[in-house]
Design a protein around this motif. Structure first.
Motif, short mmCIF file in Angstrom:
data_model
loop_
_atom_site.label_atom_id
_atom_site.label_comp_id
_atom_site.label_asym_id
_atom_site.label_seq_id
_atom_site.Cartn_x
_atom_site.Cartn_y
_atom_site.Cartn_z
N LEU A 36 0.85 -1.20 0.00
CA LEU A 36 0.00 0.00 0.00
C LEU A 36 0.88 1.24 0.00
O LEU A 36 0.64 2.20 -0.73
N GLU A 37 1.92 1.16 0.82
CA GLU A 37 2.88 2.26 0.90
C GLU A 37 3.48 2.58 -0.46
O GLU A 37 3.68 3.73 -0.83
N MET A 38 3.77 1.51 -1.21
CA MET A 38 4.38 1.71 -2.52
C MET A 38 3.40 2.29 -3.53
O MET A 38 3.78 2.97 -4.47
N LEU A 39 2.12 1.98 -3.35
CA LEU A 39 1.12 2.46 -4.30
C LEU A 39 0.76 3.93 -4.08
O LEU A 39 0.38 4.64 -5.00
N LEU A 40 0.88 4.38 -2.83
CA LEU A 40 0.52 5.75 -2.51
C LEU A 40 1.61 6.70 -2.98
O LEU A 40 2.79 6.39 -2.93
N GLU A 41 1.19 7.85 -3.42
CA GLU A 41 2.15 8.87 -3.83
C GLU A 41 2.90 9.37 -2.60
O GLU A 41 2.34 9.41 -1.51
N ASP A 42 4.16 9.77 -2.79
CA ASP A 42 4.91 10.32 -1.69
C ASP A 42 4.40 11.70 -1.33
O ASP A 42 4.54 12.64 -2.10
#
Ligand SMILES: [Zn+2]
Ligand SMILES: [Zn+2]
Length: 130
Positions: free
Chosen positions: A36-42
């Motif tokens: 999920l962390e990787m899918l969310l924009e920074d």
């Protein structure tokens, strides 16, 4: 991996170089820990979404089992304010389960993914697979 809901085998889709498991039967999505962390924009919104996860108290929704360890998962709430989304999380942190449409809601939350890139990508992929 089998769908925690219908027990049918899920298919692997690639979204922004992240492999997600998708159940064509019920439209649910399994994300391994960290995905999920990787899918969310920074962004600040990313942190606020990730930090907003809290274990839900008394929930009527059916208990689902983790597709990795087969143990029952806990219900967690994601989001702030009025709109909260109820998702399932493995207590051993194998990952998160999103019922149909829930991942979409999480990605839209707090104006993450402002351009709607992920949402459109998902839509595109799913319309091809269904
Ligand atoms: Zn399913
Ligand atoms: Zn597990």
């Amino acid at each position: 991996m089998d769908c925690p809901r219908c027990m049918d085998p899920m298919i692997v889709l690639e979204l922004k170089r992240v492999e997600i498991d998708y159940c064509p039967e019920c439209g649910g999505i399994w994300l391994d820990e960290g995905e999920l962390e990787m899918l969310l924009e920074d962004s600040d919104e990313k942190n606020s979404v990730l930090q907003s996860l809290i274990v839900a108290g008394d929930v009527k929704e059916e208990v689902r089992r983790c597709p990795v360890c087969s143990k029952s998962m806990e219900k967690v709430l994601c989001g702030k304010g009025e709109k909260k989304i109820l998702i399932d999380r493995c207590k051993k942190m194998h990952g998160l389960w999103f019922d149909k449409g829930e991942l979409d809601d999480v990605l839209r939350m707090g104006s993450i993914d402002k351009k709607g890139l992920t949402v459109n990508l998902l839509k595109d992929m799913f319309s091809k697979t269904i």
